[in-house]
Write an enzyme that holds these catalytic residues in place. Structure first.
Site, mmCIF file in Angstrom:
data_model
loop_
_atom_site.group_PDB
_atom_site.id
_atom_site.type_symbol
_atom_site.label_atom_id
_atom_site.label_comp_id
_atom_site.label_asym_id
_atom_site.label_seq_id
_atom_site.Cartn_x
_atom_site.Cartn_y
_atom_site.Cartn_z
ATOM 1 N N ARG A 106 -26.567 34.191 48.437
ATOM 2 C CA ARG A 106 -25.939 34.587 47.168
ATOM 3 C C ARG A 106 -24.494 35.001 47.408
ATOM 4 O O ARG A 106 -24.213 35.812 48.283
ATOM 5 C CB ARG A 106 -26.702 35.740 46.515
ATOM 6 C CG ARG A 106 -25.993 36.327 45.292
ATOM 7 C CD ARG A 106 -26.790 37.430 44.644
ATOM 8 N NE ARG A 106 -27.976 36.897 43.965
ATOM 9 C CZ ARG A 106 -28.844 37.642 43.292
ATOM 10 N NH1 ARG A 106 -28.673 38.955 43.221
ATOM 11 N NH2 ARG A 106 -29.892 37.083 42.706
ATOM 12 N N THR A 136 -24.221 40.992 50.555
ATOM 13 C CA THR A 136 -24.708 40.027 51.543
ATOM 14 C C THR A 136 -25.747 40.729 52.403
ATOM 15 O O THR A 136 -25.710 41.940 52.574
ATOM 16 C CB THR A 136 -23.562 39.511 52.440
ATOM 17 O OG1 THR A 136 -22.738 38.614 51.700
ATOM 18 C CG2 THR A 136 -24.081 38.733 53.629
ATOM 19 N N SER A 163 -24.386 44.504 52.456
ATOM 20 C CA SER A 163 -24.894 45.523 51.538
ATOM 21 C C SER A 163 -26.406 45.677 51.629
ATOM 22 O O SER A 163 -26.942 46.731 51.285
ATOM 23 C CB SER A 163 -24.497 45.172 50.094
ATOM 24 O OG SER A 163 -25.002 43.889 49.750
#
Length: 293
Positions: free
Chosen positions: A70, A52, A180
């Site tokens: 996503r 994320t 991330s």
């Protein structure tokens, strides 16, 4: 205390250290037993990663939050248009990274508690109140709830942005990133952020930060969502503010031959038969029970 273990207990082995012992001893023994059962003993289990990119920043007249869309399940993309900016109150929104179920349920619970508090105090929710409720809940579960949050909003004390880690630690910052793709997004903020930015400049900066995470982190991708919370009480939530991975125009450029399109009736129907149910179930046989919430 969990740091102390009885060396004479049933789980003790000749390799257990005396005195202080730590959890890594048991972890290493589990890894060794696992490796002894596989053919290739050079394979070491890897930790599961979540992907994320979420950001938040304070500008002159409010707060701007941003997130990618996503959602991943391991190495597979589970959802291309996931909503990661959650509603807490009319003046408070929260971006979530980590386990999708944890972030969704955590923000729902806190939103309900803030609503009850507003009904009791007859006043607007404050961002520090939401931060306190969130970090107390996460600290109570000692990191077992995988929710890394970026909290933003405006109240009587001005615009605020908080970062909240899964273990309950928090920080109040003018801008922050999590997930991330946070390093790529932070590089954009550290290069271009300045105090007292206008709304248009802040939104553009958030978009660039999210795009940096999308294009430099495999766990982040798809579109960019933004949320603007202003000091005058208004807010603007934009789904798909930037769609860099829209495949519609590319698919429109592909011309498929007519041989690949099967018209209706291409497959012959040899026979058709309908048998009505005898003694079937009707709506009168269905028992409806209320769900516990």
């Amino acid at each position: 205390m969990s740091e102390f273990h009885n060396a004479n207990g049933p789980t003790a082995t000749c390799m257990d250290p005396s005195g202080f012992s730590f959890d890594n001893v048991h972890r290493n023994s589990l890894i060794q037993r696992h490796l002894s059962q596989v053919a290739n003993q050079n394979i070491i289990p890897v930790a599961k990663k979540t992907g994320t990119t979420i950001v938040g920043m304070v500008y002159k007249d409010g707060v701007v939050l941003g997130a990618d869309t996503r959602a991943t399940a391991g190495t597979e993309v589970a959802e291309k248009n996931c909503e990661k900016i959650h509603y807490l109150a009319d003046n408070i929104f929260c971006c979530g990274a980590g386990t999708a179920a944890d972030t969704e349920k955590t923000t729902d619970l806190v939103s309900s508690q803030l609503e009850l508090l507003r009904m009791n105090t007859k006043s607007q929710s404050r961002i520090v109140t939401a931060c306190t409720i969130l970090k107390r809940m996460l600290f109570r579960y000692q990191g077992q709830i995988g929710a890394a949050l970026v909290l933003g909003g405006c109240d009587v004390n001005g615009p605020h942005v908080y970062q909240i880690y899964p273990h309950g630690s928090t920080g109040k910052l003018p801008y922050t990133t999590m997930g991330s793709g946070s390093l790529a997004a932070m590089s954009v903020f550290e290069t271009e952020y300045r105090d007292d930015m206008t709304e248009d400049e802040a939104v553009a900066l958030v978009k660039r930060a999210i795009l940096a995470g999308i294009f430099n982190d495999l766990g982040s991708g798809s579109n960019c969502d933004t949320c603007v919370i202003r000091m005058d009480g208004s807010k603007e939530m934009t789904r798909g503010a930037v769609t860099p991975n829209d495949v519609g125009p590319l698919r429109a450029m592909i011309n498929r031959g007519n041989k690949l399109i099967m018209p209706k009736g291409s497959t012959a129907v040899l026979s058709s038969k309908f048998v009505p149910s005898i003694g079937g179930v009707s709506l009168a046989d269905v028992v409806v029970t209320e769900m516990e919430t």
